[in-house]
Design an enzyme around this catalytic site. Structure first.
Site, mmCIF file in Angstrom:
data_model
loop_
_atom_site.group_PDB
_atom_site.id
_atom_site.type_symbol
_atom_site.label_atom_id
_atom_site.label_comp_id
_atom_site.label_asym_id
_atom_site.label_seq_id
_atom_site.Cartn_x
_atom_site.Cartn_y
_atom_site.Cartn_z
ATOM 1 C CD1 TRP A 143 -2.325 -2.158 1.610
ATOM 2 C CD2 TRP A 143 -3.027 -1.028 -0.188
ATOM 3 N NE1 TRP A 143 -3.375 -2.852 1.040
ATOM 4 C CE2 TRP A 143 -3.825 -2.179 -0.058
ATOM 5 C CE3 TRP A 143 -3.275 -0.173 -1.259
ATOM 6 C CZ2 TRP A 143 -4.846 -2.506 -0.950
ATOM 7 C CZ3 TRP A 143 -4.291 -0.482 -2.160
ATOM 8 C CH2 TRP A 143 -5.064 -1.646 -1.998
ATOM 9 C CG ASP A 163 -3.347 4.152 3.772
ATOM 10 O OD1 ASP A 163 -4.433 4.005 4.381
ATOM 11 O OD2 ASP A 163 -3.064 3.534 2.725
ATOM 12 C CE LYS A 214 -9.193 -2.558 3.252
ATOM 13 N NZ LYS A 214 -8.181 -1.733 2.624
HETATM 14 C C1 LIG Z 1 -7.570 -1.322 1.375
HETATM 15 C C2 LIG Z 1 -6.464 -0.343 1.491
HETATM 16 C C3 LIG Z 1 -6.276 0.692 0.555
HETATM 17 C C4 LIG Z 1 -7.114 0.847 -0.675
HETATM 18 O O1 LIG Z 1 -8.408 1.162 -0.416
HETATM 19 P P1 LIG Z 1 -9.452 1.431 -1.621
HETATM 20 O O2 LIG Z 1 -10.634 1.911 -0.858
HETATM 21 O O3 LIG Z 1 -9.656 0.131 -2.325
HETATM 22 O O4 LIG Z 1 -8.872 2.457 -2.508
HETATM 23 C C5 LIG Z 1 -5.242 1.589 0.783
HETATM 24 N N1 LIG Z 1 -4.442 1.477 1.844
HETATM 25 C C6 LIG Z 1 -4.577 0.487 2.751
HETATM 26 C C7 LIG Z 1 -3.662 0.399 3.909
HETATM 27 C C8 LIG Z 1 -5.597 -0.455 2.601
HETATM 28 O O5 LIG Z 1 -5.736 -1.442 3.497
#
Ligand SMILES: *Cc1c(COP(=O)(O)O)cnc(C)c1O
Length: 359
Positions: free
Chosen positions: A101, A171, A195
């Site tokens: 990521w 993030d 999540k």
């Molecule tokens: C799932 C995830 C993403 C991407 O999320 P989207 O909503 O599919 O764009 C980005 N960073 C992390 C850490 C993730 O777990």
């Protein structure tokens, strides 16, 4: 029958939240309509939006000088929105690469500014976080970006980076709301909802006031944090159902005792699984102990040919989505807030039994 869903995302939602949504699906708040059918600018939805924000502020103890945005587009859109909002063309931003990521965030940001990879965990196979003392930060970075929990590799930062005057951008897609957080350490926090917050399609951005107003002129207005903050995240029609469901999740978290209680529960869940894996002499987890994620636990079986039968038999036992990410293989159990301790206990019992049957 409800199963125990170990998916990394879209992930399990709390059952009481789903049941409330079902109960008021066709007649929300006495409107005679579902929440999806009412105007986002009407008083009822605006009250819902305000309560969701207030509850989130409560849960995370978000200081008053931060704006909370409920946006569309997923965390991935923020990979581009962040450089375009926070830095002029030609500026440099520091990024820490600890897995898939953060790697994707780097690739997208590099289209808009100079990326300085201040630390890179690729050499260690993304099994930990390089000590901050060894990072090569640039002197004039517009911000420093990191991914606090690498969902695919199961690596979670055991510390919050120190960046002094440089805004810290994180993030938190797969770790937000899993335990208390010191929001004041950050310039900007973002998280896709699917999540630990709600359904996909909603993205949370928590941004410090002084970072608003740095956006590039060509930035599409819906991506502009200052404009969205001014419009209460309603520059255009927001993802109303996701916002509603996120609000219910925040209420559920408060009823469960808030993030200190949730954090203790998450720690106990994760520690029981890691302790079993480490002691099993059968399953393995490659991540440095200090960086092991509470939310995503990747593990391997002694032989790759056992993976398919493991996933199949687990699903037959009501334990689903245990396959690892297609990029890394192996297995992965995601233990977000909505995964009860009983689900982890059921997984441990299954893992013991499977190991005994496939020596
Ligand atoms: C799932 C995830 C993403 C991407 O999320 P989207 O909503 O599919 O764009 C980005 N960073 C992390 C850490 C993730 O777990």
């Amino acid at each position: 029958m409800r199963v125990y869903n170990f998916s990394a995302g879209p992930a399990a939602l709390p059952l009481p939240v789903l049941e409330q949504a079902r109960a008021e699906m066709t007649d929300w708040a006495g409107s005679g309509m579902s929440v999806m059918e009412v105007s986002h600018r009407g008083a009822a939805f605006r009250a819902l939006a305000a309560r969701a924000e207030a509850d989130l502020r409560d849960l995370l103890a978000i200081p008053d000088n931060y704006r909370v945005l409920f946006l569309a587009g997923g965390a991935t859109l923020q990979f581009s929105a962040i450089p375009l909002n926070l830095a002029p063309a030609g500026a440099t931003a520091d990024y820490v690469n600890t897995g898939t990521w953060s790697g994707k965030a780097i690739a997208d940001a590099a289209r808009y500014l100079q990326v300085n990879v201040a630390a890179d965990a690729v050499g260690g196979g993304y099994s930990g976080v390089p000590p901050e003392a060894l990072w090569h930060k640039s002197r004039d970075a517009a911000y420093l970006h990191y991914c606090a929990n690498e969902t695919i590799h199961g690596v979670e930062f055991p510390f919050i980076p120190q960046t002094a005057e440089v805004p810290l951008v994180a993030d938190l897609s797969s770790t937000i709301l899993s335990r208390p957080l010191e929001v004041s350490r950050f310039g900007l926090i973002y998280a896709g909802a699917q999540k630990n917050i709600g359904p996909s399609g909603l993205t949370l951005v928590i941004v410090r006031d002084d970072l608003l107003g740095r956006a590039r002129a060509e930035l599409p207005p819906v991506l502009n944090y200052a404009l969205q903050a001014k419009e209460g995240s309603m520059l255009n029609t927001p993802p109303t159902f996701g916002w509603y469901l996120a609000g219910l999740v925040f209420q559920w978290l408060k009823a469960e005792g808030g993030l200190a209680a949730i954090g203790a529960r998450n720690q106990a869940k994760a520690e029981s699984l890691y302790a079993y894996i480490d002691g099993s002499g059968y399953y393995t987890n490659p991540v440095a102990h200090s960086c092991r994620s509470w939310m995503n636990v990747p593990f391997r079986l002694p032989r790759a040919e056992l993976e398919a039968p493991f996933a199949r038999e687990a699903a037959e036992a009501g334990l689903v989505n245990l396959e690892g990410h297609r990029l890394v293989g192996g297995m992965r159990a995601s233990l977000y807030n909505a995964m009860p301790a009983a689900g982890v206990a059921a997984l441990l019992a299954f893992m013991r039994d499977f190991a005994a049957r496939h020596p």
